[in-house]
Design a protein around this motif. Sequence first.
Motif, mmCIF file in Angstrom:
data_model
loop_
_atom_site.group_PDB
_atom_site.id
_atom_site.type_symbol
_atom_site.label_atom_id
_atom_site.label_comp_id
_atom_site.label_asym_id
_atom_site.label_seq_id
_atom_site.Cartn_x
_atom_site.Cartn_y
_atom_site.Cartn_z
ATOM 1 N N MET A 25 6.676 17.161 -63.526
ATOM 2 C CA MET A 25 6.409 16.671 -62.180
ATOM 3 C C MET A 25 7.419 17.276 -61.220
ATOM 4 N N TYR A 26 6.937 17.761 -60.083
ATOM 5 C CA TYR A 26 7.802 18.252 -59.010
ATOM 6 C C TYR A 26 7.946 17.136 -57.983
ATOM 7 N N LEU A 27 9.169 16.661 -57.815
ATOM 8 C CA LEU A 27 9.459 15.487 -56.998
ATOM 9 C C LEU A 27 10.401 15.856 -55.848
ATOM 10 N N PRO A 28 9.939 15.806 -54.608
ATOM 11 C CA PRO A 28 10.837 16.054 -53.482
ATOM 12 C C PRO A 28 11.544 14.770 -53.046
ATOM 13 N N THR A 29 12.800 14.905 -52.664
ATOM 14 C CA THR A 29 13.557 13.794 -52.090
ATOM 15 C C THR A 29 14.299 14.301 -50.865
ATOM 16 N N GLY A 30 14.819 13.362 -50.076
ATOM 17 C CA GLY A 30 15.567 13.754 -48.888
ATOM 18 C C GLY A 30 16.657 12.761 -48.579
ATOM 19 N N THR A 31 17.722 13.226 -47.943
ATOM 20 C CA THR A 31 18.814 12.330 -47.592
ATOM 21 C C THR A 31 18.485 11.494 -46.368
ATOM 22 N N ILE A 32 17.269 11.631 -45.853
ATOM 23 C CA ILE A 32 16.816 10.809 -44.747
ATOM 24 C C ILE A 32 16.102 9.553 -45.270
ATOM 25 N N GLN A 33 16.106 9.379 -46.587
ATOM 26 C CA GLN A 33 15.562 8.191 -47.235
ATOM 27 C C GLN A 33 16.639 7.645 -48.174
ATOM 28 N N ALA A 34 16.341 6.539 -48.849
ATOM 29 C CA ALA A 34 17.248 6.019 -49.878
ATOM 30 C C ALA A 34 17.041 6.864 -51.141
ATOM 31 N N GLU A 35 17.573 8.074 -51.086
ATOM 32 C CA GLU A 35 17.322 9.073 -52.119
ATOM 33 C C GLU A 35 17.785 8.611 -53.494
ATOM 34 N N SER A 36 18.899 7.918 -53.563
ATOM 35 C CA SER A 36 19.440 7.504 -54.856
ATOM 36 C C SER A 36 18.475 6.589 -55.595
ATOM 37 N N ARG A 37 17.690 5.812 -54.873
ATOM 38 C CA ARG A 37 16.734 4.909 -55.519
ATOM 39 C C ARG A 37 15.575 5.696 -56.141
ATOM 40 N N VAL A 38 15.143 6.753 -55.470
ATOM 41 C CA VAL A 38 14.080 7.588 -56.015
ATOM 42 C C VAL A 38 14.565 8.294 -57.275
ATOM 43 N N LEU A 39 15.775 8.839 -57.214
ATOM 44 C CA LEU A 39 16.316 9.551 -58.371
ATOM 45 C C LEU A 39 16.597 8.605 -59.532
ATOM 46 N N ALA A 40 16.996 7.376 -59.243
ATOM 47 C CA ALA A 40 17.215 6.404 -60.318
ATOM 48 C C ALA A 40 15.899 6.107 -61.034
ATOM 49 N N ALA A 41 14.817 5.996 -60.272
ATOM 50 C CA ALA A 41 13.506 5.761 -60.885
ATOM 51 C C ALA A 41 13.095 6.951 -61.741
ATOM 52 N N ALA A 42 13.368 8.165 -61.256
ATOM 53 C CA ALA A 42 13.033 9.363 -62.029
ATOM 54 C C ALA A 42 13.837 9.432 -63.316
ATOM 55 N N ARG A 43 15.106 9.050 -63.261
ATOM 56 C CA ARG A 43 15.936 9.077 -64.472
ATOM 57 C C ARG A 43 15.455 8.054 -65.491
ATOM 58 N N ARG A 44 15.012 6.888 -65.006
ATOM 59 C CA ARG A 44 14.477 5.885 -65.935
ATOM 60 C C ARG A 44 13.197 6.394 -66.594
ATOM 61 N N ALA A 45 12.377 7.095 -65.828
ATOM 62 C CA ALA A 45 11.076 7.536 -66.335
ATOM 63 C C ALA A 45 11.187 8.758 -67.243
ATOM 64 N N PHE A 46 12.107 9.675 -66.911
ATOM 65 C CA PHE A 46 12.155 10.962 -67.611
ATOM 66 C C PHE A 46 13.399 11.168 -68.460
ATOM 67 N N GLY A 47 14.475 10.461 -68.133
ATOM 68 C CA GLY A 47 15.743 10.697 -68.804
ATOM 69 C C GLY A 47 16.596 11.672 -68.016
ATOM 70 N N GLU A 48 17.892 11.399 -68.003
ATOM 71 C CA GLU A 48 18.833 12.207 -67.206
ATOM 72 C C GLU A 48 18.757 13.691 -67.520
ATOM 73 N N SER A 49 18.630 14.036 -68.785
ATOM 74 C CA SER A 49 18.680 15.447 -69.186
ATOM 75 C C SER A 49 17.385 16.199 -68.875
ATOM 76 N N ASN A 50 16.353 15.482 -68.442
ATOM 77 C CA ASN A 50 15.061 16.114 -68.174
ATOM 78 C C ASN A 50 14.779 16.293 -66.694
ATOM 79 N N ILE A 51 15.809 16.165 -65.853
ATOM 80 C CA ILE A 51 15.644 16.292 -64.401
ATOM 81 C C ILE A 51 16.579 17.386 -63.891
ATOM 82 N N ASP A 52 16.020 18.361 -63.192
ATOM 83 C CA ASP A 52 16.818 19.457 -62.636
ATOM 84 C C ASP A 52 16.450 19.677 -61.177
ATOM 85 N N GLU A 53 17.453 19.899 -60.333
ATOM 86 C CA GLU A 53 17.209 20.278 -58.943
ATOM 87 C C GLU A 53 16.877 21.770 -58.915
ATOM 88 N N VAL A 54 15.720 22.117 -58.381
ATOM 89 C CA VAL A 54 15.272 23.511 -58.408
ATOM 90 C C VAL A 54 15.235 24.157 -57.021
#
Length: 251
Positions: free
Chosen positions: A175-204
Amino acid sequence: MTFTPPAPPETSTPDGIRTIEWKGTTGPFPLLLSPTVFAPTSTSMLLAGALEVPRGATVLDVGCGSGVLSFVAANLGAGRVFGCDAAPEAVIDARRNAERLGLAGLTEFRVGNLLEPVRDVRASVVIGDVSGIPDRLAEESGWFPGGRAGGPTGAELPVAMVESLGDCLETGGVMYLPTGTIQAESRVLAAARRAFGESNIDEVASREIPLPGLLARSQAIAQLVADGLVNLRRKGSRFLWRISVWRCRKG
């Protein structure tokens, strides 16, 4: 998704239908947009540039809007692309654009909230560019012509998408997931880490965008910054926010 409107060449008809030119990855190609349909953004451009589609892959485009990223995926070699959007007028535009671009045979667009209309689809690539800006900023910016934004912090809608992904993404898929610092970005990334695991998420991919002066001076942005929900970087007289695209792999 998310966020700042581009400035492509644009024409319009008396009924408000706009014609714009997409100049991002696999472009240029024209798009028709109804007055309430979200135009491609800087986030769309960044995500399109980061998108990798294996030849023949099934792709799912959540929050497809005009269909632009579905068309990019088709042009990159997807075998089948399913797009969905909560706005019926967006799906009408996407279908019409697919016909005009000769891509109707590769694409299918459905109306419904987040992943509800595509539960029967198992994709190897998911494009998760749903609205991710706080509702108050959406009201002040005018970026969302249909009035649909990402929730009080801008994280609620993308978090709901990540948490409801389920079997729509096959094992080994991305999944390609965009985030921005104009939102509560940390909450989106926390959800992604729960769903995919820390080692399976890379900023591209990432890019900084100037915040429009009127919005930078608004009480809404000041309160969101004070609450720690929005992060801006000052450069001279301007404030910048950052878009990032994350590649999330399902193990």
